[in-house]
Write an enzyme that holds these catalytic residues in place. Structure first.
Site, short mmCIF file in Angstrom:
data_model
loop_
_atom_site.label_atom_id
_atom_site.label_comp_id
_atom_site.label_asym_id
_atom_site.label_seq_id
_atom_site.Cartn_x
_atom_site.Cartn_y
_atom_site.Cartn_z
N GLU A 125 0.27 -3.86 -4.61
CA GLU A 125 -0.86 -4.37 -5.55
C GLU A 125 -0.50 -4.36 -7.05
O GLU A 125 -1.07 -3.57 -7.90
CB GLU A 125 -2.26 -3.61 -5.49
N GLU A 173 -3.55 -2.91 4.22
CA GLU A 173 -4.64 -2.30 4.06
C GLU A 173 -5.89 -2.98 4.49
O GLU A 173 -6.02 -4.17 4.05
CB GLU A 173 -4.51 -1.68 2.66
C1 FCB Z 1 -6.01 -0.25 -2.92
C2 FCB Z 1 -5.24 0.62 -3.12
C3 FCB Z 1 -5.11 1.98 -2.23
C4 FCB Z 1 -6.57 2.43 -2.06
C5 FCB Z 1 -7.66 1.42 -1.59
C6 FCB Z 1 -9.16 1.70 -1.50
O1 FCB Z 1 -6.40 -0.76 -4.09
O2 FCB Z 1 -3.87 0.23 -2.73
O3 FCB Z 1 -4.38 3.12 -2.67
O4 FCB Z 1 -7.08 3.12 -3.30
O5 FCB Z 1 -7.64 0.31 -2.46
#
Ligand code: FCB
Length: 449
Positions: free
Chosen positions: A170, A353
């Site tokens: 990110e 994620e």
């Molecule tokens: C993302 C991050 C991760 C976590 C989630 C909730 O942006 O990559 O580390 O904090 O959000």
């Protein structure tokens, strides 16, 4: 207990599809005394930066409990585990290898391999060593070459123990949240600096991709971006324009350089004083071929126009919301995936994620997080829908393996599928973890047949 179910014909149950869980070094490791300080240590030490005043010095104490954590991961029946390497743990300040730190990850990798779990390694999940920050950090172009050197040393040490590398997690968060919104380390609010940092991060990615493809040609090498589909607050012309700008500024600012070797046209519309310095050849370097694109998805974002002709996001108020106040919007995931397919020549995708913070209570040894189970169910179906429309999704990772240090929110927001009781460091699989475990194990059994 609620289950997560997929149709027998679902492509997510194909043997090649990879299910996993994810974490990041600063959020779980602790063991701050055996690594160098990072920008997040500095940030946490500044009063008012972290909601509960906490820090990452101990976190989930994973550095001392990793064996038990690997057993836990294996018990879930996952195909893969995504974690990040702490730059501050594996290299000394002079850039030489810290063997003790490197060995920590080598042991972890061996333990994963012994359990047939694929390692997805992220090289940079936001924890820049503080001594590099002292030299300008990501505002300093040279940091991109320091990152390349770090990537080189790690990938040489890890060799073929790694199934997949991600250069960055990110870059939007490091650049925008860290340097424009000022809510992440190092807490700066300056648009030009934000754009400059984004450029240097992208450059660092390109340089690291070159060494990864050289050192580990058979690994899946790529990058992880967070994407949020943008919606207008109304159908007014101003809001429509605002949304297009927001989409370019937050999403395509990263995608277009990576996939097409150019910045969105919006760049030319920024005042010259806000435009990043770039050098000839930078964009070609950034646009290295990717083996995959990692996508983190949590929610959508609604934007409205400001009087100044810019955009601002409108916080959702109507349920369903997670404990972060983020709208639960699974359709957005299908939309993002299908949209990418239409606009870009896409490599295969991993959902690196996806998950939700909820208010969890440990009662009689159990956490009944039915809302999180529903979240996973809906988002897995959203992935399936995109795959039915021809998007190549190779895997899905739940965020997160366990509750952990949620950045500016501290330990109050819980994203884990495993509950962490911080005073005792006890781990308890939540109902959502049990539901995913059932699904993952079912898939494994089907594959073994
Ligand atoms: C993302 C991050 C991760 C976590 C989630 C909730 O942006 O990559 O580390 O904090 O959000």
């Amino acid at each position: 207990m609620k289950k997560i179910t997929l149709a027998e014909s679902s492509q997510l149950l194909d043997p090649e599809f990879i299910f996993g869980v994810a974490t990041a070094a600063f959020q779980i490791e602790g063991g701050a005394d055996s690594r160098l300080p990072t920008i997040w240590d500095t940030f946490c030490a500044q009063p008012g930066r972290i909601k509960d005043g906490s820090d990452g010095l101990v976190a989930c104490d994973h550095i001392h409990r990793w064996q038990q954590d690997i057993e836990l991961i294996a018990s879930l029946g996952v195909d893969a585990y995504r974690f990040s390497v702490s730059w501050a743990r594996v290299l000394h300040a002079d850039g030489s290898v810290n063997h003790q730190g490197m060995n920590f990850y080598l042991q972890l990798l061996d333990a994963l391999q012994a359990r047939n779990i694929k390692a997805f390694v992220t090289l940079y999940h936001w924890d820049l060593p503080e001594h590099i920050q002292q030299q300008g950090g990501w505002l300093n172009r040279q940091t991109a070459w320091l990152f390349q050197d770090y990537a080189d040393k790690v990938s040489r040490a890890f060799g073929d123990k790694v199934y997949s590398y991600a250069t960055l997690n990110e870059p939007f968060c490091s650049a925008y949240l860290g340097y424009e919104a000022g809510i992440h380390a190092p807490g700066v609010q300056n648009r030009r600096q934000g754009r400059q940092v984004a450029h240097h991060l992208l450059l660092a990615h390109g340089l690291a991709m070159q060494v990864l493809q050289r050192n580990c040609p058979s690994a899946q090498n790529g990058i992880v971006v967070n994407l949020s589909p943008c919606y207008p607050a109304s159908d007014s012309e101003a809001d429509q324009r605002a949304v297009a700008m927001a989409d370019a500024y937050h999403n395509h600012w990263y995608l277009q350089p990576l996939l097409q070797g150019r910045y969105p046209d919006l760049l030319a519309e920024l005042p010259e004083t806000d435009q990043p310095d770039t050098e000839p050849g930078d964009l070609a370097l950034i646009a290295q071929p990717l083996d995959y694109l990692g996508i983190n998805y949590y929610t959508r974002t609604v934007f409205e126009a400001t009087k100044a002709g810019w955009f601002r996001d409108v916080k959702p108020t109507a349920p369903p919301l997670t404990d972060m106040g983020w709208e639960i919007y699974p359709e957005g995931l299908t939309e993002i995936l299908c949209g990418l397919q239409q606009h870009y020549a896409m490599p295969p995708v991993y959902i690196t994620e996806n998950g939700a913070a909820m208010v969890d209570n440990l009662q009689d040894g159990r956490v009944q997080d039915a809302e999180r189970v529903a979240y996973f169910q809906q988002h897995l179906l959203a992935v399936e829908k995109a795959m039915e429309q021809g998007v190549q999704v190779a895997g899905y990772f739940a965020w997160s393996l366990m509750d952990n240090f949620e950045w500016a929110e501290g330990y109050v927001k819980r994203f884990g599928i495993v509950y962490v009781d911080y005073p005792t460091q006890q781990r308890v699989i939540k109902d959502s973890g049990l539901a995913l475990q059932q699904l993952f194990r079912y898939k494994q059994q089907r594959t073994a047949r």
